[in-house]
Design a protein around this motif. Sequence first.
Motif, PDB file in Angstrom:
ATOM      1  N   MET A  60      56.701  95.710 -50.160  1.00 41.26           N
ATOM      2  CA  MET A  60      56.236  94.345 -50.384  1.00 41.26           C
ATOM      3  C   MET A  60      54.702  94.309 -50.431  1.00 41.26           C
ATOM      4  N   LEU A  61      54.167  93.514 -51.377  1.00 44.84           N
ATOM      5  CA  LEU A  61      52.725  93.335 -51.452  1.00 44.84           C
ATOM      6  C   LEU A  61      52.242  92.487 -50.284  1.00 44.84           C
ATOM      7  N   GLU A  62      51.052  92.825 -49.806  1.00 41.42           N
ATOM      8  CA  GLU A  62      50.455  92.038 -48.732  1.00 41.42           C
ATOM      9  C   GLU A  62      49.717  90.839 -49.308  1.00 41.42           C
ATOM     10  N   GLU A  63      49.834  89.715 -48.615  1.00 36.92           N
ATOM     11  CA  GLU A  63      49.072  88.509 -48.956  1.00 36.92           C
ATOM     12  C   GLU A  63      47.884  88.397 -48.002  1.00 36.92           C
ATOM     13  N   ASN A  64      46.750  87.995 -48.532  1.00 35.56           N
ATOM     14  CA  ASN A  64      45.551  87.847 -47.713  1.00 35.56           C
ATOM     15  C   ASN A  64      45.288  86.371 -47.425  1.00 35.56           C
ATOM     16  N   LEU A  65      44.813  86.107 -46.237  1.00 36.99           N
ATOM     17  CA  LEU A  65      44.500  84.742 -45.826  1.00 36.99           C
ATOM     18  C   LEU A  65      43.302  84.768 -44.886  1.00 36.99           C
ATOM     19  N   THR A  66      42.380  83.841 -45.088  1.00 39.17           N
ATOM     20  CA  THR A  66      41.234  83.668 -44.189  1.00 39.17           C
ATOM     21  C   THR A  66      41.357  82.320 -43.504  1.00 39.17           C
ATOM     22  N   ILE A  67      41.198  82.321 -42.177  1.00 41.36           N
ATOM     23  CA  ILE A  67      41.213  81.090 -41.383  1.00 41.36           C
ATOM     24  C   ILE A  67      39.846  80.922 -40.739  1.00 41.36           C
ATOM     25  N   GLY A  91      28.960  73.251 -32.675  1.00 41.85           N
ATOM     26  CA  GLY A  91      28.841  73.750 -34.036  1.00 41.85           C
ATOM     27  C   GLY A  91      27.865  74.901 -34.150  1.00 41.85           C
ATOM     28  N   SER A  92      27.592  75.570 -33.047  1.00 39.19           N
ATOM     29  CA  SER A  92      26.684  76.720 -33.056  1.00 39.19           C
ATOM     30  C   SER A  92      27.392  78.008 -33.466  1.00 39.19           C
ATOM     31  N   PHE A  93      28.720  77.963 -33.508  1.00 35.33           N
ATOM     32  CA  PHE A  93      29.524  79.138 -33.848  1.00 35.33           C
ATOM     33  C   PHE A  93      30.711  78.714 -34.710  1.00 35.33           C
ATOM     34  N   ILE A  94      31.106  79.595 -35.589  1.00 34.32           N
ATOM     35  CA  ILE A  94      32.315  79.418 -36.394  1.00 34.32           C
ATOM     36  C   ILE A  94      33.171  80.670 -36.215  1.00 34.32           C
ATOM     37  N   GLY A  95      34.470  80.465 -35.984  1.00 36.44           N
ATOM     38  CA  GLY A  95      35.380  81.598 -35.869  1.00 36.44           C
ATOM     39  C   GLY A  95      35.987  81.933 -37.217  1.00 36.44           C
ATOM     40  N   ARG A  96      36.072  83.221 -37.514  1.00 32.84           N
ATOM     41  CA  ARG A  96      36.672  83.683 -38.776  1.00 32.84           C
ATOM     42  C   ARG A  96      37.763  84.697 -38.485  1.00 32.84           C
ATOM     43  N   LEU A  97      38.939  84.461 -39.047  1.00 30.99           N
ATOM     44  CA  LEU A  97      40.059  85.403 -38.975  1.00 30.99           C
ATOM     45  C   LEU A  97      40.484  85.779 -40.388  1.00 30.99           C
ATOM     46  N   ASP A  98      40.439  87.050 -40.707  1.00 31.86           N
ATOM     47  CA  ASP A  98      40.950  87.557 -41.982  1.00 31.86           C
ATOM     48  C   ASP A  98      42.275  88.262 -41.714  1.00 31.86           C
ATOM     49  N   LEU A  99      43.318  87.817 -42.402  1.00 31.66           N
ATOM     50  CA  LEU A  99      44.672  88.288 -42.133  1.00 31.66           C
ATOM     51  C   LEU A  99      45.294  88.946 -43.348  1.00 31.66           C
ATOM     52  N   SER A 100      46.054  89.983 -43.110  1.00 30.21           N
ATOM     53  CA  SER A 100      46.943  90.549 -44.122  1.00 30.21           C
ATOM     54  C   SER A 100      48.373  90.323 -43.651  1.00 30.21           C
ATOM     55  N   ILE A 101      49.189  89.714 -44.521  1.00 29.31           N
ATOM     56  CA  ILE A 101      50.529  89.274 -44.127  1.00 29.31           C
ATOM     57  C   ILE A 101      51.562  89.866 -45.074  1.00 29.31           C
ATOM     58  N   GLN A 132      55.921  89.983 -45.467  1.00 30.02           N
ATOM     59  CA  GLN A 132      57.248  89.571 -45.016  1.00 30.02           C
ATOM     60  C   GLN A 132      57.177  88.704 -43.743  1.00 30.02           C
ATOM     61  N   GLY A 133      56.239  87.766 -43.755  1.00 29.02           N
ATOM     62  CA  GLY A 133      56.120  86.829 -42.650  1.00 29.02           C
ATOM     63  C   GLY A 133      55.538  87.403 -41.384  1.00 29.02           C
ATOM     64  N   LYS A 134      54.917  88.571 -41.476  1.00 31.28           N
ATOM     65  CA  LYS A 134      54.305  89.177 -40.295  1.00 31.28           C
ATOM     66  C   LYS A 134      52.852  89.557 -40.594  1.00 31.28           C
ATOM     67  N   ILE A 135      52.003  89.364 -39.594  1.00 32.13           N
ATOM     68  CA  ILE A 135      50.605  89.781 -39.716  1.00 32.13           C
ATOM     69  C   ILE A 135      50.552  91.288 -39.494  1.00 32.13           C
ATOM     70  N   VAL A 136      50.136  92.025 -40.496  1.00 31.16           N
ATOM     71  CA  VAL A 136      50.099  93.483 -40.380  1.00 31.16           C
ATOM     72  C   VAL A 136      48.696  93.989 -40.065  1.00 31.16           C
ATOM     73  N   LYS A 137      47.676  93.186 -40.416  1.00 32.33           N
ATOM     74  CA  LYS A 137      46.299  93.534 -40.093  1.00 32.33           C
ATOM     75  C   LYS A 137      45.522  92.242 -39.895  1.00 32.33           C
ATOM     76  N   PHE A 138      44.515  92.297 -39.019  1.00 29.84           N
ATOM     77  CA  PHE A 138      43.613  91.156 -38.911  1.00 29.84           C
ATOM     78  C   PHE A 138      42.240  91.629 -38.460  1.00 29.84           C
ATOM     79  N   LYS A 139      41.261  90.829 -38.812  1.00 29.37           N
ATOM     80  CA  LYS A 139      39.875  91.091 -38.420  1.00 29.37           C
ATOM     81  C   LYS A 139      39.257  89.775 -37.995  1.00 29.37           C
ATOM     82  N   HIS A 140      38.583  89.779 -36.854  1.00 23.61           N
ATOM     83  CA  HIS A 140      37.973  88.554 -36.323  1.00 23.61           C
ATOM     84  C   HIS A 140      36.464  88.720 -36.219  1.00 23.61           C
TER      85      HIS A 140
END
Length: 481
Positions: free
Chosen positions: A1-8, A242-252, A254-262
Amino acid sequence: MLEENLTILQMNDSHAYLDIHQELFWDGDHAKYKLAGGYARIATIFNQIRAENPNKTLVFDCGDTIHGTYAAVKTKGEALIPILNYLDFDAMTAHWEFAYGPEHLKKLTKKLNYPLLAINCYNESNNELLFEPWIIKEIGKLKIGIIGIAATIVDKVMPSNFSKGIYFTMGNEELPYYIKKLRNDEKVDLIVVISHLGFPQEMKLAMDVDGIDILLSSHTHNRLYKPAIVNNTILIQSGCHGSFIGRLDLSISQGKIVKFKHRLITVAEDIQPDPDANNIINQILNPYRDILSQVMGYTKTGLNRNTVLESTMDNFLLKSLLEETNAQLAFSNGWRYGAPVPPGKITLNDLYNIIPVNPPVSTVELTGQEIWIMMEENLEHLFSNDPYNQMGGYLKRCMGINIYFKVENPKGYRIQELFVEGKKIKMDQIYKAVYVTSQGVPSKYGKKKNQLDVHAVKVLQNYLSNNPIIKTEIQGTMTVV
């Protein structure tokens, strides 16, 4: 399955700090003050990341946004609507937003181009939810379920007008139902919870409730440089003002997070402000700049609220209250918000940042026993071994007393010794106290309450008129033993 990328992306507890401001950073054994934040710089960060990952970025606001500075309070939050819509969040939840009353908050949210979510805020009249509990966002082939949880303390320790006609739960009992509904009925791939309970509460929530993929935490102003991982939930929180912003980069897959970077991004001074956002902010702030820039006095002490038991900023407030009234004791709420004031000039804007609600000042007579019980209650609110029983901000701010206490002791048994004006407290003696807000002295304590014809900001101004150069170091009011 191809991984989907998402940034939060996460913003939390910005407290209406529209423009760049001073922020405290720890540097070895001392505090350092640097300029940071401002929604125009946040807009730049959002725009850059959205451009990096087009149509695959979700941006959330975890609340404490539409209150906290002069322009916000002066306009009952209306001033912030244009810039918040420009930032284009996908959803938010709430806490201090209720300060204008639930009905006004509902009117404000109708002007936003994104929803306020809360599974735990109910109408008293019919037990129906005041706001939507969840939404779904489709990102590429992914369906993302987003659930909101508002601050549970609004109807418990905040002024009563904040929760007129409504009530709040912790949300822990409702959350499994909504997760199941989104997973089974809506077939979402990912569950994101945006919450304003506080980091200890949200850590327990993640342990208690299965199925949360991402939990965006807020309220307690934690700067999490690394995510907390609990029960397969990735939990982040991103400072305050507002002095900080959180960033999460996710690789998903089959409905599971397989990699993430914060990454916790500092909204630094050298970030170029977004021009359009800057124009909106100037339109909001220009009518107030001249009056708010007036210099009221000077401080030799860096004023901040970044310490739990006692703070230099609140010692300034408490000294002012005592001088105004000649009371023996002074009490204020343990607020966390309020941009620091480095040594140097103090402007009128700084005074409103210290206490934007600008409440009236009150006096009260308290018995020694009431003081003891009130402080034990407050210690339990902060240090309860059950996170769900923790509520409020930092420890109640006090002056005129010295308390020596055990953090680890059970409820009602923490205080070892308590002194008033240097003498051991007498349980049946009457003491005169001055306070601001019902969080300073709750309504159930004391007699002969008298609301004075003077408000907190004026009291600060009066103090600076008599003491144009102040020094308000930590005094050891509250000591852990």
